[in-house]
Structure formats: C-alpha cells, structure tokens
Design an enzyme around this catalytic site. Sequence first.
Site, short mmCIF file in Angstrom:
data_model
loop_
_atom_site.label_atom_id
_atom_site.label_comp_id
_atom_site.label_asym_id
_atom_site.label_seq_id
_atom_site.Cartn_x
_atom_site.Cartn_y
_atom_site.Cartn_z
N VAL A 197 1.59 1.98 -10.27
CA VAL A 197 1.65 1.14 -11.46
C VAL A 197 0.60 1.32 -12.24
O VAL A 197 0.73 1.47 -13.67
CB VAL A 197 1.63 -0.37 -10.89
CG1 VAL A 197 2.78 -0.67 -10.25
CG2 VAL A 197 0.53 -0.89 -10.47
N ASP A 218 -1.75 -3.26 -5.22
CA ASP A 218 -2.76 -2.29 -4.88
C ASP A 218 -2.12 -1.00 -5.33
O ASP A 218 -2.56 0.23 -4.65
CB ASP A 218 -3.48 -2.25 -3.45
CG ASP A 218 -4.75 -1.88 -3.45
OD1 ASP A 218 -5.58 -1.89 -4.33
OD2 ASP A 218 -5.42 -2.18 -2.31
N SER A 219 -1.09 -0.78 -6.08
CA SER A 219 -0.16 0.44 -6.28
C SER A 219 -0.81 1.19 -7.20
O SER A 219 -1.31 0.96 -8.41
CB SER A 219 1.14 0.09 -6.81
OG SER A 219 1.70 0.96 -7.31
N ASN A 220 -0.97 2.47 -6.80
CA ASN A 220 -1.65 3.69 -7.65
C ASN A 220 -0.56 3.96 -8.57
O ASN A 220 -1.04 4.28 -9.73
CB ASN A 220 -1.74 4.83 -6.68
CG ASN A 220 -2.62 4.78 -5.66
OD1 ASN A 220 -3.85 4.13 -5.54
ND2 ASN A 220 -2.23 4.96 -4.19
N GLY A 259 3.48 -3.02 -5.90
CA GLY A 259 2.36 -3.77 -5.27
C GLY A 259 1.05 -3.98 -6.05
O GLY A 259 0.73 -3.01 -7.11
#
Length: 325
Positions: free
Chosen positions: A75, A71-73, A69
């Site tokens: 990625v 806001d993905s930590n 997503g």
Amino acid sequence: MTPRFPLAVLPTPLVRADRLRAALGCGPLWLKRDDLTGFGVAGNKVRALEYLLGDALARGCDVLVTGGGPDSNFVAAAAQAARVAGLDCELVVWGDVRGTTNLALATAAGARIHALGSDDRGRVDGEVDRLGAELAAAGRRPLAVPRGGSTPVGALGFAGAAAEVVAQWGGSDAPTVVLPVGSGGSVAGLLAGLAGTGWRVLGASVSRPPDEITAKVLGLAGETAALAGTASPRPEQLTIVDARGPGFGVASPADRAAADLVLGTEGVLLDDTYGAKAAAVAVEHRTDGPALLWLTGGLVSALTHVSEVPGYSPEVRSHTTEGAP
Ligand SMILES: Cc1ncc(COP(=O)(O)O)c(C=O)c1O
C-alpha cells in the site's frame, strides 16, 4: 503489449553469499537484492507497480484504488507510485489503521485511507471493487487492483525479473530460487518468466495453505504468460511449502535463527513477515546444489519491529567520564 512505467533501479544486484554458505555448509548460494529496488522502500512490489501504473496511464485512469493490511509494503509503494505517475490513490485497509509506518508513508504520498474496520483480510478486494465502482459512478476513471497487485499485469514485473536474473546468472548450473509468497503475484511472474529454463522455484507461503496458493499461482502464471505471449509455465518447476508458522507476521524460533544468520553473515536485515520465513525455508531445504535466496524488501516493517526482537535490545552499561582528563 502492456507498457511499463519505469520506477525501479534495475537490475538489482545478484551477490554471492559465501559467508552464509560457509555457515550453512551448503552448495553455492546467492542473494538477489530486491530489497534494493531503489524506489521508495518498495522492495519487490515496485516491479508489479511499474506495469500496473503503465496500464493505468495507457487506459487514461486518474485514480488507483487498491488495498492491504496496516503494515503492508504494497500500500505504501502503491501510494508513492501513483503519486509520481500523477494519479490519486485510494486505499482500503484492514485491521488497526492507527500509526503504522507504511500507512504514514502512504498518507505522506497523498493517499486516502479507507479503514475496513475489521480484521477480515478477505473482504479487502471486494471493497476495492465497490469503491472503484463508486468512483466511476462519480465520473472518475479508476483502476481497481486487488491486494498485493497480484494480477496478470502486475505479475509481468516478475516475469521481467526472471529474464533479468537469468541474464545475470550466465551459463552455470541452474539454481533453485527461494522466495516468500504472499498474494502470489511475484512467484507467478517468476514461474512464467522461467519457463524454458532448468531453474526451480521454492516458494515459502506466509499467509495461505500451500495447496490453495499453489493453485492460485499456477493460474496466474498461465494468464501472465498468455498476456506476455511467452511459453506456458511448467508446474513441475514450482514447489510451495508452508511457512506460516505461528501466524502472519509472527516469526518462529527457526525463522528468527535464519534471519539472525543472514544479518550476522551478510549484513542484511530481514522482516519477520516475509524475509525471515523465506530464509528459514532456504536453510531447511539447503542442498549441495546452487541456490538463490530472493530478498524482497520489507525494510519498513523490519525497522519498525527490530527493537522488539528478543535479544536485540541493547544492554545498557553505566558509563562515566568523571575524572577523565
Ligand atoms: C517484502 C515483501 N516480500 C514478499 C511479498 C510477497 O509478494 P507476493 O504478494 O507477490 O507474493 C510481499 C508482498 O507484499 C512483500 O511486501
């Protein structure tokens, strides 16, 4: 044996949380500080990435393809880990990809962002595979990894974390570990690594119904143990409860109260997506027995949203130095 590409500063601290314990009136309480894994701001996800990148390098891959997503930590962490391992990184991202801190960090690490153009998170993994196949057809050597890095190889990271925390714990009564559960790789690895101990695991599911994610976690834990050549995981050590509340990334009043309490007693800022929900589950399920709240990170999102938390905006008083000597 799957090689590990070392990135994290391990072991992460295991600290007593006596002020939080006093506030809750519960049994002995510890915090496992995986918010301090020491690589980027990756939190728990660096443990999975150490094995995913180790595997990629052993296979001679030259590009990591994964997704998540906006806001993905994971990625952001994947992009940074790929960069230091000398791999390119291609990321499939659902939702609105404009201007999030984690995507900025991923871009700073040289990753290319492919916007899915839809809020349908379930389509990311298929698109990751499709992009991987496209890159392979163009002569690249991709490693395609599903959202969250939750494969048996990725879960080896938390199987290692289980051994780490058991060694830190010593011989006293086995605790219940409380941790947030998203794509399930972390809790699956933990369960695999804790087979043969008396420890219990209480997962706070933040994105899927408990039945669905429990089935996925048990399957993944079994595959992880098989890969590691360790004892089969014991399902009776695991309970996963529904912590979705008002929705993904949205804290309920109880989640916020728990996060406020952790900040006010132990000085740790929790994010609304994972940390606050796990803390609320730890509060709700507290007993007189020993417990360990596993802090997984999420600092980027916590800092991005902290000023939006009701009651956290500073009350500005006028101040003048006029007339002062
Ligand atoms: C901060 C944080 N905590 C917990 C999790 C959940 O871990 P898992 O997806 O392995 O269940 C994630 C997943 O991205 C995360 O970023």
